[in-house]
Design an enzyme around this catalytic site. Structure first.
Site: not given
Length: 367
Positions: A84, A147, A237, A247, A258
């Protein structure tokens, strides 16, 4: 409060295009026009004051879209274009007319791994290159290509907010909770790249913690920062990060692993913030824009975002509560496959990019 009737288009139903280039929405029919195509894994969009558009491509390319044509912009950073990672977001500061600064976020190669990074350069007068590009922030390196977060927002006071991901460390990886780590944080920088906040015991510049992978960030009409982030299996979220707050990830979440196993200690815990809205099952929200209402007054203050796994352009109405937070509309059309980013153009039209189509589209009311 908006009419509940317009929201009947909404919860969990994908409207289909009524005819090519047109889609029905709660605010009436919208025309979707392809502006530019031929993009390789586009990631971020940003308008220049004169109406030209900058578009990033994950492989490391920065394009200038002008008059429906693409032009390569040289001079960007070296990127870690794996998984990513790559060249990610682009942000144009409010003073661009005088500074000509362009901010980029990217995955930077660091040793055997990679890190979320941000840098800035000056766009040449002809738009062909970034001059003097310099990296001003490099986070903690980690192995793998997952990520990175990497959304950029200019705050009302001119500081720059950068989101980071926890780098796919999973529910056992607590870096997102560690205030001294850059992973799973919102980072606040001055325009010279120096830390804009210093909290006791925290990494200089770290603003909030407990984030998994923030993929969208924007200011609402009052100047409040909003973010959308990916959960695991469920638990995406919408948050409004505040300085020094936690958070939750991976201690609390509305999702599961998963493997089907639970994550952390449940959905709530003292000292950890609840989201404004959550999605279960996951939609993989990406990109975030708060709409001014310029062309569609009914949508003033509403939040627009893309979905990377369910092929729609989403809208949240913060004036209308729902069991998961806010009432939601999902606008689905052939053009809305894997929507990665969404922005408002100077004329009030809504522009979004589709990774699958490799294209940028404009959505506006049918005339």
């Amino acid at each position: 409060m908006k009419s509940a009737l317009c929201l009947l288009v909404s919860l969990f139903a994908l409207p289909t295009a009524a005819w090519p280039g047109t889609v029905e929405t709660g605010a009436g029919p919208m025309e979707i026009t392809r502006v530019v195509g031929g993009l390789d894994e586009p990631w971020g969009l940003a308008f220049l004051p004169e109406g030209d558009l900058l578009v990033t491509g994950r492989a490391g390319r920065l394009w200038l879209a002008r008059g429906g044509e693409l032009h390569r912009v040289e001079g960007g950073p070296e990127v870690f274009a794996k998984g990513q990672g790559g060249l990610l977001d682009v942000m144009i500061p409010a003073d661009f007319a005088t500074s000509r600064e362009v901010w980029l976020s990217f995955a930077a190669p660091v040793g055997e791994g990679a890190a979320t990074a941000a840098g800035v350069g000056r766009l040449s007068e002809d738009g062909s290159r970034l001059e003097g590009f310099r990296t001003v922030f490099t986070g903690d390196a980690a192995p793998g290509g997952r990520h990175f977060g990497a959304r950029l927002v200019e705050m009302p006071d001119g500081t720059i907010a950068l989101t980071t991901g926890e780098r796919g460390t999973g529910p056992q990886g607590m870096q997102a909770q560690d205030p001294a780590s850059s992973l799973g944080k919102l980072i606040l920088l001055n325009r010279d790249g120096s830390p804009a906040i210093r909290l006791e015991g925290w990494l200089p510049g770290a603003f909030s913690r407990g984030h998994r992978n923030v993929q969208g960030a924007a200011l609402d009409l009052s100047g409040r920062l909003l973010t959308v982030e990916h959960g695991a299996q469920g638990g995406d979220e919408l948050n409004a990060p505040e300085a020094g707050k936690n958070y939750g990830w991976p201690v609390i979440t509305y999702g599961i692993d998963y493997s089907g196993d639970p994550i952390g200690e449940g959905q709530a815990l003292a000292g950890m913030e609840q989201p404004l809205h959550y999605w279960d099952p996951s939609i993989a929200p990406s990109g975030l824009m708060v709409y001014s209402g310029k062309l569609v007054p009914e949508w003033r203050g509403d939040l627009f975002f893309g979905s990377l796994n369910s092929d729609f352009l989403g809208r949240l109405d913060p004036d209308t509560p729902a069991p998961t937070g806010f009432a939601e509309e999902r606008i689905g059309a052939p053009e809305t496959r894997r929507v990665r980013d969404v922005v408002e153009a100077p004329d009030g039209s809504i522009w979004f990019l589709s990774v699958t189509e490799g294209a940028v589209y404009r959505m506006a009311p049918v005339e």
